[in-house]
Structure formats: structure tokens, C-alpha cells
Design a protein around this motif. Structure first.
Motif, PDB file in Angstrom:
ATOM      1  N   PHE A 159       0.838  -1.194   0.000  1.00 26.23           N
ATOM      2  CA  PHE A 159       0.000   0.000   0.000  1.00 26.23           C
ATOM      3  C   PHE A 159       0.877   1.249   0.000  1.00 26.23           C
ATOM      4  CE2 PHE A 159       0.327  -1.519   4.403  1.00 26.23           C
ATOM      5  CZ  PHE A 159       0.866  -0.414   5.058  1.00 26.23           C
ATOM      6  N   VAL A 160       0.310   2.351  -0.455  1.00 26.40           N
ATOM      7  CA  VAL A 160       1.043   3.612  -0.559  1.00 26.40           C
ATOM      8  C   VAL A 160       1.211   4.224   0.827  1.00 26.40           C
ATOM      9  CG1 VAL A 160       1.006   5.954  -1.499  1.00 26.40           C
ATOM     10  CG2 VAL A 160       0.176   4.026  -2.885  1.00 26.40           C
ATOM     11  N   GLU A 161       2.417   4.707   1.106  1.00 35.04           N
ATOM     12  CA  GLU A 161       2.686   5.342   2.394  1.00 35.04           C
ATOM     13  C   GLU A 161       3.597   6.547   2.186  1.00 35.04           C
ATOM     14  OE1 GLU A 161       4.007   4.123   6.958  1.00 35.04           O
ATOM     15  OE2 GLU A 161       3.803   2.586   5.404  1.00 35.04           O
ATOM     16  N   LEU A 162       3.200   7.666   2.780  1.00 34.18           N
ATOM     17  CA  LEU A 162       3.904   8.929   2.613  1.00 34.18           C
ATOM     18  C   LEU A 162       4.427   9.448   3.945  1.00 34.18           C
ATOM     19  CD1 LEU A 162       1.306  10.749   0.305  1.00 34.18           C
ATOM     20  CD2 LEU A 162       3.340   9.472  -0.414  1.00 34.18           C
ATOM     21  N   ILE A 163       5.508  10.222   3.874  1.00 30.88           N
ATOM     22  CA  ILE A 163       6.091  10.845   5.052  1.00 30.88           C
ATOM     23  C   ILE A 163       6.082  12.359   4.856  1.00 30.88           C
ATOM     24  CG2 ILE A 163       8.137  11.080   6.510  1.00 30.88           C
ATOM     25  CD1 ILE A 163       6.864   8.350   6.689  1.00 30.88           C
ATOM     26  N   PHE A 164       5.598  13.069   5.883  1.00 30.20           N
ATOM     27  CA  PHE A 164       5.563  14.530   5.867  1.00 30.20           C
ATOM     28  C   PHE A 164       6.537  15.067   6.910  1.00 30.20           C
ATOM     29  CE2 PHE A 164       1.734  13.077   3.950  1.00 30.20           C
ATOM     30  CZ  PHE A 164       1.399  14.032   2.999  1.00 30.20           C
ATOM     31  N   GLN A 165       6.808  16.366   6.839  1.00 32.70           N
ATOM     32  CA  GLN A 165       7.781  16.955   7.756  1.00 32.70           C
ATOM     33  C   GLN A 165       7.277  16.959   9.201  1.00 32.70           C
ATOM     34  OE1 GLN A 165      10.195  20.447   6.341  1.00 32.70           O
ATOM     35  NE2 GLN A 165       8.598  20.507   4.761  1.00 32.70           N
ATOM     36  N   ASN A 193      -0.700   8.481  10.805  1.00 29.55           N
ATOM     37  CA  ASN A 193      -0.003   8.040  12.012  1.00 29.55           C
ATOM     38  C   ASN A 193       1.105   9.039  12.279  1.00 29.55           C
ATOM     39  OD1 ASN A 193       1.118   6.713  14.168  1.00 29.55           O
ATOM     40  ND2 ASN A 193       1.937   4.995  12.986  1.00 29.55           N
ATOM     41  N   VAL A 194       0.829  10.017  13.138  1.00 27.43           N
ATOM     42  CA  VAL A 194       1.721  11.130  13.449  1.00 27.43           C
ATOM     43  C   VAL A 194       2.034  11.892  12.151  1.00 27.43           C
ATOM     44  CG1 VAL A 194       3.753  11.870  14.734  1.00 27.43           C
ATOM     45  CG2 VAL A 194       2.657   9.714  15.338  1.00 27.43           C
ATOM     46  N   ALA A 195       3.249  11.790  11.616  1.00 31.11           N
ATOM     47  CA  ALA A 195       3.600  12.540  10.410  1.00 31.11           C
ATOM     48  C   ALA A 195       3.588  11.663   9.157  1.00 31.11           C
ATOM     49  CB  ALA A 195       4.973  13.186  10.564  1.00 31.11           C
ATOM     50  N   GLY A 196       3.035  10.479   9.254  1.00 31.61           N
ATOM     51  CA  GLY A 196       2.930   9.595   8.097  1.00 31.61           C
ATOM     52  C   GLY A 196       1.483   9.380   7.706  1.00 31.61           C
ATOM     53  N   ILE A 197       1.266   9.095   6.425  1.00 29.64           N
ATOM     54  CA  ILE A 197      -0.076   8.774   5.935  1.00 29.64           C
ATOM     55  C   ILE A 197       0.014   7.529   5.068  1.00 29.64           C
ATOM     56  CG2 ILE A 197      -1.905   9.458   4.327  1.00 29.64           C
ATOM     57  CD1 ILE A 197      -1.683  12.257   5.290  1.00 29.64           C
ATOM     58  N   ALA A 198      -0.872   6.579   5.326  1.00 25.68           N
ATOM     59  CA  ALA A 198      -0.989   5.378   4.508  1.00 25.68           C
ATOM     60  C   ALA A 198      -2.339   5.389   3.815  1.00 25.68           C
ATOM     61  CB  ALA A 198      -0.845   4.128   5.376  1.00 25.68           C
ATOM     62  N   ILE A 199      -2.371   4.911   2.576  1.00 26.48           N
ATOM     63  CA  ILE A 199      -3.615   4.773   1.833  1.00 26.48           C
ATOM     64  C   ILE A 199      -4.049   3.320   1.963  1.00 26.48           C
ATOM     65  CG2 ILE A 199      -4.797   5.179  -0.353  1.00 26.48           C
ATOM     66  CD1 ILE A 199      -3.493   7.667   0.884  1.00 26.48           C
ATOM     67  N   ARG A 200      -5.099   3.099   2.771  1.00 19.93           N
ATOM     68  CA  ARG A 200      -5.482   1.742   3.132  1.00 19.93           C
ATOM     69  C   ARG A 200      -6.857   1.376   2.590  1.00 19.93           C
ATOM     70  NH1 ARG A 200      -2.060  -0.398   7.073  1.00 19.93           N
ATOM     71  NH2 ARG A 200      -2.793  -2.315   6.034  1.00 19.93           N
TER      72      ARG A 200
END
Length: 288
Positions: A159-165, A193-200
Motif C-alpha cells: 500500500f502507498v505510504e507517505l512521510i511529511f515533515q 499516524n503522526v507525520a505519516g499517511i498510509a492509503i489503506r
């Protein structure tokens, strides 16, 4: 059930990072008072489930590092890994598919695990391309440094997972992405999840997986105490499934608000200290 009433606990389901793990001065591990509380639960026949985004190799390594022997200590009886895959402690029958897939003594709920992973992987390529368009568009405007996790790790997860600042950027991106996904074309959602986002996929997530575990084990939802600290824990804490809820003092504001609305317990202790506090609170209200 509001927090002041009596309860009959059949299961305690707890998140790892920021909930069960954390709060020790010597290392990133499980506090002694949590181990003692879990021992009391196990003696009373209350099942303990770890519910986490971590994978099974990490979880089994953690148990070994912490000196926890599920057969000797009686916990964890269940594990939900990667917020979708369900495992139950116990011996597999010789020569079965379950035995071949057994992880450290834990047997997978094979049909469910395969279905939910297949569902998540089914649109991975399309979703990654769609999200990449937004990284060059609105997501890039929210946070110019947003990026995917390591490609090999993302493909392993499926699955797609992104990290933000930071978490504030991630909150803004989560709102945007869920508006984007709300068109109903695909059954996915953004989970922060805190500064991360997963597309679930909607089948995945801590709440849906915990509900499936309860159904498979004939455990009533209202006899389950769930504990967590971040946005990806909300689906098991906000009352949609009817689980009892608790959160440690370090939980994000959205989590503490959701637990309060659900009539749950807001601990004064952080991380594992808060877990032990919540367990003791509900044990004193346990119906024999």
C-alpha cells in the motif's frame, strides 16, 4: 458502557509504538508494570492482543528481546500485524498449510489475511500513480518535502505510504486525500499516524481487523478494551465497533477526544505507564 460501570473483559487489545512501547529511561521497550498487569489479565483468562502496523518479524523479535514467552506467560494470545494480518497463538496440525505459514508459534487466520492483502494490493499501482500526481500538485503545496517511504518497503507492504515533515502537514494532507478518495471509485482512505499517511483499503485497519478477530473467536465487541495513541488507532477507539477504549496521556488530541466521546478511560500516565493504569482501572470493575 461508560467508564464508571462494571465490565466483563474478554480481551485487551493494545497498540505498540507510543502506547505499549515507550516511557522507559533505559531503552525503548515494555515497562515492568505493564508486564505485571498483563500477567494479572492472563491469570484471569483475559486474552491480550497486540494490534500494530509493525510486521511479524519485528513483533516476534520484540517478544524475544523483552523475554516474553507466549506459552509460558500466556500473552500475547493474538497479534494483528500491519493493521490487517491476524495471528493466533497455538500449535498447527502437522502437514497443514497453517503449519507451513506458522510464525513463531502463531497461526495465521489464512483466509482473511489473504483476502485483505489481495484487496490492498489490487489497486496499488493505480493509487501510487494517482498520489504521485498529487505530490506534484496539492500535496506538494502542503509540504514540499513530502515523499514515499522506501520503494522496496512500500511494495513489501502493498500500500502507498507517505512521510511529511510534521504532524500538522500530515493532518492537512489527510483531509485533502480523504476528500479526493471520497468519490467512491475505490474503497480506500487516508490514515494518518503522526507525520505519516498510509492509503489503506477499507477492509484493513486496526478496527476492522480487531472486529474480524473477535468474530472468528466469538468474542463480544463490548468485552474488548482497545488502547492506542495516534490517528491510525481511531478505528478501534472511536466507538464505531463498540469496543471499550483507553488512551495514554501522550495520545494525540484527536485520539483523546474520541476516547472521551466513546466514554473511555483517559490515563494520566504516558505510554506503558498509561496502559498499566487503564488495565488496573478496568480490572477493578471486572465482573467475576
Amino acid at each position: 458502557m461508560k467508564r464508571g460501570g462494571q465490565v466483563k473483559l474478554s480481551m485487551v487489545a493494545v497498540d505498540l509504538d507510543g502506547t505499549l512501547l515507550g516511557g522507559r529511561q533505559d531503552r525503548y521497550g515494555i515497562r515492568d508494570e505493564v508486564t505485571e498487569s498483563f500477567h494479572r489479565l492472563a491469570v484471569k483468562g483475559v486474552a491480550i492482543s497486540l494490534v500494530t502496523g509493525r510486521d511479524m518479524p519485528f513483533i516476534l523479535g520484540l517478544l524475544k528481546r523483552e523475554g516474553i514467552d507466549p506459552q509460558r506467560d500466556g500473552w500475547p494470545r493474538y497479534i494483528i500485524a500491519m493493521e490487517r494480518a491476524i495471528y493466533k497463538w497455538g500449535p498447527a496440525a502437522t502437514g497443514t498449510e497453517a503449519e507451513e505459514e506458522t510464525a513463531g508459534g502463531y497461526i495465521p487466520l489464512a483466509d482473511w489475511n489473504k483476502r485483505v492483502e489481495a484487496a490492498e494490493r489490487s489497486q496499488y499501482t493505480w493509487l501510487r500513480a494517482k498520489i504521485d500526481e498529487e505530490i506534484n500538485g496539492r500535496l506538494g503545496e502542503i509540504d514540499p518535502k513530502v515523499h514515499h517511504i522506501d520503494t522496496a518497503l512500500e511494495e513489501y507492504k502493498g500500500f502507498v505510504e507517505l512521510i511529511f515533515q510534521n504532524a500538522d502537514y500530515a493532518r492537512r494532507a489527510e483531509s485533502f486525500l480523504n476528500r479526493l478518495l471520497d468519490d467512491g471509485a475505490v474503497p480506500y482512505r487516508a490514515v494518518r499516524n503522526v507525520a505519516g499517511i498510509a492509503i489503506r483499503h477499507q477492509m484493513a485497519g486496526k478496527g476492522p481487523a480487531l472486529a474480524e478477530l473477535c468474530r472468528s473467536e466469538n468474542i463480544a465487541f463490548h468485552q474488548v478494551l482497545a488502547m492506542g495513541d495516534s490517528g491510525n488507532d481511531l478505528s478501534m477507539l472511536d466507538g464505531r465497533f463498540g469496543f471499550l477504549a483507553a488512551a495514554p496521556a501522550n495520545a494525540e488530541i484527536e485520539v483523546r477526544q474520541a476516547v472521551a466521546r466513546a466514554g473511555g478511560y483517559l490515563a494520566t500516565g504516558k505510554c506503558g505507564e498509561g496502559v498499566a493504569e487503564a488495565v488496573e482501572f478496568y480490572l477493578t470493575r471486572q465482573i467475576a
